[in-house]
Structures are given as C-alpha cells and as structure tokens.
Design a protein around this motif. Structure first.
Motif, PDB file in Angstrom:
ATOM      1  N   VAL A   1       0.802  -1.237   0.000  1.00  0.00           N
ATOM      2  CA  VAL A   1       0.000   0.000   0.000  1.00  0.00           C
ATOM      3  C   VAL A   1       0.828   1.278   0.000  1.00  0.00           C
ATOM      4  O   VAL A   1       0.286   2.375   0.048  1.00  0.00           O
TER       5      VAL A   1
ATOM      6  N   ASP B   1       2.853   5.907   2.756  1.00  0.00           N
ATOM      7  CA  ASP B   1       2.261   7.207   3.098  1.00  0.00           C
ATOM      8  C   ASP B   1       1.877   7.223   4.580  1.00  0.00           C
ATOM      9  O   ASP B   1       1.484   6.194   5.126  1.00  0.00           O
TER      10      ASP B   1
ATOM     11  N   PRO C   1      -3.455  10.877   5.067  1.00  0.00           N
ATOM     12  CA  PRO C   1      -4.011  11.297   6.348  1.00  0.00           C
ATOM     13  C   PRO C   1      -3.756  10.244   7.429  1.00  0.00           C
ATOM     14  O   PRO C   1      -3.476   9.086   7.106  1.00  0.00           O
ATOM     15  N   LEU C   2      -3.869  10.638   8.673  1.00  0.00           N
ATOM     16  CA  LEU C   2      -3.509   9.753   9.778  1.00  0.00           C
ATOM     17  C   LEU C   2      -4.594   8.704  10.046  1.00  0.00           C
ATOM     18  O   LEU C   2      -5.315   8.773  11.029  1.00  0.00           O
ATOM     19  N   THR C   3      -4.687   7.742   9.147  1.00  0.00           N
ATOM     20  CA  THR C   3      -5.608   6.621   9.371  1.00  0.00           C
ATOM     21  C   THR C   3      -4.943   5.654  10.350  1.00  0.00           C
ATOM     22  O   THR C   3      -3.747   5.795  10.661  1.00  0.00           O
ATOM     23  N   SER C   4      -5.688   4.675  10.807  1.00  0.00           N
ATOM     24  CA  SER C   4      -5.109   3.714  11.761  1.00  0.00           C
ATOM     25  C   SER C   4      -3.909   2.991  11.146  1.00  0.00           C
ATOM     26  O   SER C   4      -2.890   2.773  11.812  1.00  0.00           O
ATOM     27  N   THR C   5      -4.002   2.635   9.860  1.00  0.00           N
ATOM     28  CA  THR C   5      -2.898   1.936   9.196  1.00  0.00           C
ATOM     29  C   THR C   5      -1.668   2.835   9.109  1.00  0.00           C
ATOM     30  O   THR C   5      -0.540   2.393   9.354  1.00  0.00           O
TER      31      THR C   5
ATOM     32  N   LYS D   1      -0.980   5.256  11.098  1.00  0.00           N
ATOM     33  CA  LYS D   1      -0.444   5.405  12.455  1.00  0.00           C
ATOM     34  C   LYS D   1       0.438   4.212  12.812  1.00  0.00           C
ATOM     35  O   LYS D   1       1.462   4.366  13.481  1.00  0.00           O
TER      36      LYS D   1
ATOM     37  N   ILE E   1      -4.245   4.631  18.176  1.00  0.00           N
ATOM     38  CA  ILE E   1      -4.739   3.936  16.962  1.00  0.00           C
ATOM     39  C   ILE E   1      -6.275   3.944  16.945  1.00  0.00           C
ATOM     40  O   ILE E   1      -6.891   4.116  15.899  1.00  0.00           O
TER      41      ILE E   1
ATOM     42  N   PRO F   1     -10.207   7.702  17.032  1.00  0.00           N
ATOM     43  CA  PRO F   1     -11.456   8.158  16.387  1.00  0.00           C
ATOM     44  C   PRO F   1     -12.677   7.337  16.820  1.00  0.00           C
ATOM     45  O   PRO F   1     -13.760   7.889  16.998  1.00  0.00           O
ATOM     46  N   VAL F   2     -12.485   6.049  17.014  1.00  0.00           N
ATOM     47  CA  VAL F   2     -13.599   5.183  17.428  1.00  0.00           C
ATOM     48  C   VAL F   2     -13.956   5.444  18.884  1.00  0.00           C
ATOM     49  O   VAL F   2     -15.136   5.509  19.245  1.00  0.00           O
TER      50      VAL F   2
END
Lengths: 275, 192
Positions: free
Chosen positions: A51, A54, A57-61, A63, A103, A106-107
C-alpha cells in the motif's frame, strides 16, 4: 515483474523474507544489535509493496506505519541505555497502551462512555502487555525471534480470517522476516536481538491485533490466546543443544498457541474471504 | 395604476426568482450509489451502497443547483458478505474509522431543458477529499403516481462518473483489483 510485485504472497512472504535475509547478513557485519532491525525491514518492504508508505491522512494503518518507526527509535535508545531497568517494563506497558489508544482514538471518541473506556482498557492492556512482557527477551535472540514468528503468524492469519487482508499481510511480513532472522541465526555466530528487535515487533503485533478486532472481525478471545505467547518464550530450552534443535523446540512450544488463536478466529468468522 | 403595477412586478420579481429554486430531500430506498471495478483482470464486478441520505437543490431557470450527499460506507454490498467485510476493513474503506463517504457539489450546471447537466464537487473517502465531476444523464420530475394523494413531487436523477481509488488512499489489492471505478448514481428526491 509487475505481476510478481503485486502478488500478495510475494508481498507478504517472499519479499520480506528475502529483504530480511540480505539485510540481516549485511547488518551482522556491523555488529552491535543492528541485525535485530531485520524484522522491521521485512515489515516496511512488505507494506511499501502492498500500500505504500504514506503516513497522511492519519488513518489507523498510517499510524501503525509511523509507530513502527517510533518503536525502532525507542528500541535503539533502550539498547544504548546503560542505567537501571527496574521500571522499564512499566514504562513500556504505558507506551504500548498509549499507542493502542492513539490507533483507536477516532472510534473511542465517537462511541464515548463506558464502551470506549472498556475498549481503550482492553486494547491498551493487550498492546502494553506484549511490549512489556517481551522486553526481557532482548538478550535472547532465538526466543525473541520465535516469539515474533509465532505472534506475527497468529496475528496475521487471524486478521486474514477476520476480513482484514491488509493487516494480515502486515502481520505475515513480520513472521517472514522473523523466519529469515532465525535462519541467519543458525549460520551466523553471536547474533544479537536487542530492543531494536523486540520492542517494534511486539508493539506492531499488538497494534495489528487490536486493529483487527476494532476495525475488522477478529474476535477478542483470539488476542487473549495470543497474549500467552510472550510468556511461553521464557520456557527454558537447554542451551547446550544445537541452535536448530532449540529453534524447533521453541516453535513446537509456541505453535499450538498460534494455531489455537487462528482456530478461535476461524470458528467465529467462518472461512477465508474471497476478494 | 401603472405605478401600482410596477410596484407589484418589482415585489414579485425576487419571490419568483426564489421560488425557482426547489429543495429536495433524497429518498433513501430509491437512491443507490453503484460502482464497478475490474476483478483480477477477469471480469467487471458490481457493487453498491444501500444507505444514502442528503439534499439537492435545483433552479431550472438559472440552470444551477447543489448536491450534498452522505453515503454510509458500512452499507456496501457486493453480493458476498465475506467480501463486503473485507471491503470495510482498513485496507479498503476503513468504515469503522471513516463511517461516511461524502459528496458536496461546488458547481452545478443544468443543460438547456434541464434534463441533464454536470455536477462538479468534492468527494471524500477515508478522510481524503478530491474533486470529482459527475455527468447527469437524465433528470425527470413529476407527481409520484404511487402517492395516494397525488401530491408528492419528486425528481429522479441518473448520474455517472469515474474515480481512481488510489487517489483516496484505497490501495489494497492494487493493481490486481482495478484502480479505476466507474460510478453510477440512481437518485430519487422528494421536494420539501
């Protein structure tokens, strides 16, 4: 060539294994704890192929990718640190737990209330436990590598069954790299592990595990089973025996736990997803 | 008398212009964003999202309007539950962390007879926002014949577009699973 590079098996097994093997052989010449870095080399080569690297943006992956680098820096720092280590496991536990909370942030914010606190506590304890419990393996290269192999295999395959193929690939890449490190250890004398190996490996396994639970379908009991693995790494194996026998014995001790975690996931989620 | 007529015309002019803009609320059971993607080079796979909400405004006289749509990412359906689960995971839509896919228009241009047009807007997937242009192939409005009171006025829109999923950070499975997605929206909206 493109077809090979985009093959998930190549990305998550062959590429990280080869990269770890070559890098490990070279880093062994440099001495110190550098060969311990090969687990992360395998992880990042695989992630780059799957993937990209990158971080925004700061997605869980993303991070997880960032925290891997942070854990490498922490590992190097710990290997250079010569002072007392009495409170180190506690510090590592807190750092691992904080990483897991970040991580899932957001949830946790969206859900709120008791559910969030429970989720944060469970995820934090799991990641913190893996990092803290494996810390003492820094002086024991073979158990450290076999622990990574068992933990990463269990995490990765469970993630694949839990409908999170990318997390599965990331876990599998660390298992492949750990395999390369074990192979190197059979041929090269004086191999060292260090915190540069155990801290990032344990942290990433923890983060991939909790991500698999929260962002995919991996069941909590699978993580509960996997959390036994660091403890099993301390089971004494007679030092006088050849390295390959000791490696085999450690694998045989830990493999049933890995298999049990995968079976628990398979029982809950059903057969493999078909993309 | 003439002054009075002029005053009445002037009073009505802004009202007439305001009245030309119609406001609609999207009817979720009749609105489905669909997509197709190449599957491993073998076939073209279809999928859709089952839950969509939002609003549309349309000014047929000024040939303009606006679109504001929120798609529930977790409502993806490709006809196979296990695959849907994987499409919701972090490698693809990451639906737990990013539950909404949104599209907000920046410019709407209706054609001469307002039976089609072009919508330019910003599509946000996984926290990444990119401009996407939709071609509205048909607009058809009228009283809903199934409405018992024959009062409900609704419009139907068919729109198409294309995106590259990698532009939005949805990179898992590339290039085996196609990068280019053909989008097709079937939308019905009820006038407020």
């Amino acid at each position: 060539m493109n077809q090979l590079l985009s093959d998930p098996v190549f990305q998550s097994a062959m590429a990280p294994f080869s990269a770890a093997l070559i890098t490990g052989a070279l880093l062994n010449l440099a001495g110190w704890f550098w060969p311990g870095l090969v687990i992360m080399v395998g992880f990042y080569v695989s992630t780059w192929l799957a993937v990209g690297l990158d971080v925004f943006p700061l997605t869980s992956t993303h991070k997880i990718i960032l925290l891997g680098v942070a854990a490498i820096v922490a590992g190097i720092t710990l290997d250079m640190y010569k002072g007392p280590r009495r409170y180190l496991p506690w510090l590592l536990f807190i750092a691992g737990a904080a990483a897991a909370v970040w991580i899932l942030w957001p949830v946790l914010v969206r859900r709120g209330g008791l559910q969030s606190w429970g989720l944060a506590a469970g995820a934090g304890c799991y990641a913190g436990w893996l990092v803290a419990c494996s810390a003492a393996l820094r002086e024991r290269p073979l158990p450290a590598a076999v622990m990574t192999l068992a933990l990463a295999t269990g995490t990765g395959v469970s993630a694949i069954f839990g409908s999170a193929v990318l997390l599965g690939q990331m876990g599998a890449s660390m298992a492949a790299a750990a395999g390369a490190y074990i192979v190197l250890g059979l041929f090269l004398a004086g191999q060292k592990a260090g915190s540069i190996l155990v801290t990032p490996a344990a942290l990433l396994c923890g983060l991939l595990g909790v991500s698999g639970v929260v962002y995919a379908k991996v069941p909590w009991p699978a993580l509960l089973v996997l959390s036994i693995i660091p403890l099993l790494s301390y089971v004494p194996v007679r030092a006088g025996r050849p390295a390959w026998i000791r490696a085999l014995m450690l694998v045989l001790i830990q493999l049933p736990v890995t298999a049990a975690a995968i079976l628990v996931t398979r029982h809950v989620t059903g057969p493999l997803p078909a993309l | 008398m003439r002054k009075l007529q002029l005053a009445l015309i002037l009073m009505c002019a802004p009202t007439a212009s305001f009245a030309a803009e119609e406001h609609f609320t999207i009817d979720p059971p009749h609105t489905f964003p669909n997509f197709t993607v190449n599957h491993l080079g073998f076939s073209t796979m279809h999928g859709r999202f089952d839950k969509t909400k939002g609003t549309i405004t349309m000014d047929k006289e000024a040939k303009t309007g606006s679109v504001d749509v929120v798609i529930d990412a977790s409502s993806i359906s490709t006809g196979f539950h296990k695959r849907d689960d994987d499409l919701l995971s972090p490698g693809f839509l990451d639906a737990v962390e990013f539950p909404d896919i949104t599209y907000k228009s920046t410019s709407v241009k209706l054609n001469g007879d307002a039976t089609g047009g072009t919508v330019q807007g910003n599509l946000t997937i996984k926290g990444v926002t990119k401009p996407v242009t939709l071609t509205v192939d048909s607009i058809h409005c009228g009283i809903n014949p199934m409405d018992p009171k024959k009062q409900q006025y609704r419009c139907g829109f068919n729109a198409t577009g294309k995106i590259m999923r990698s532009d939005f950070g949805v990179k898992a499975g590339l290039p085996l699973i196609g990068d280019e997605l053909d989008l097709a929206f079937e939308v019905e909206a009820i006038r407020d």
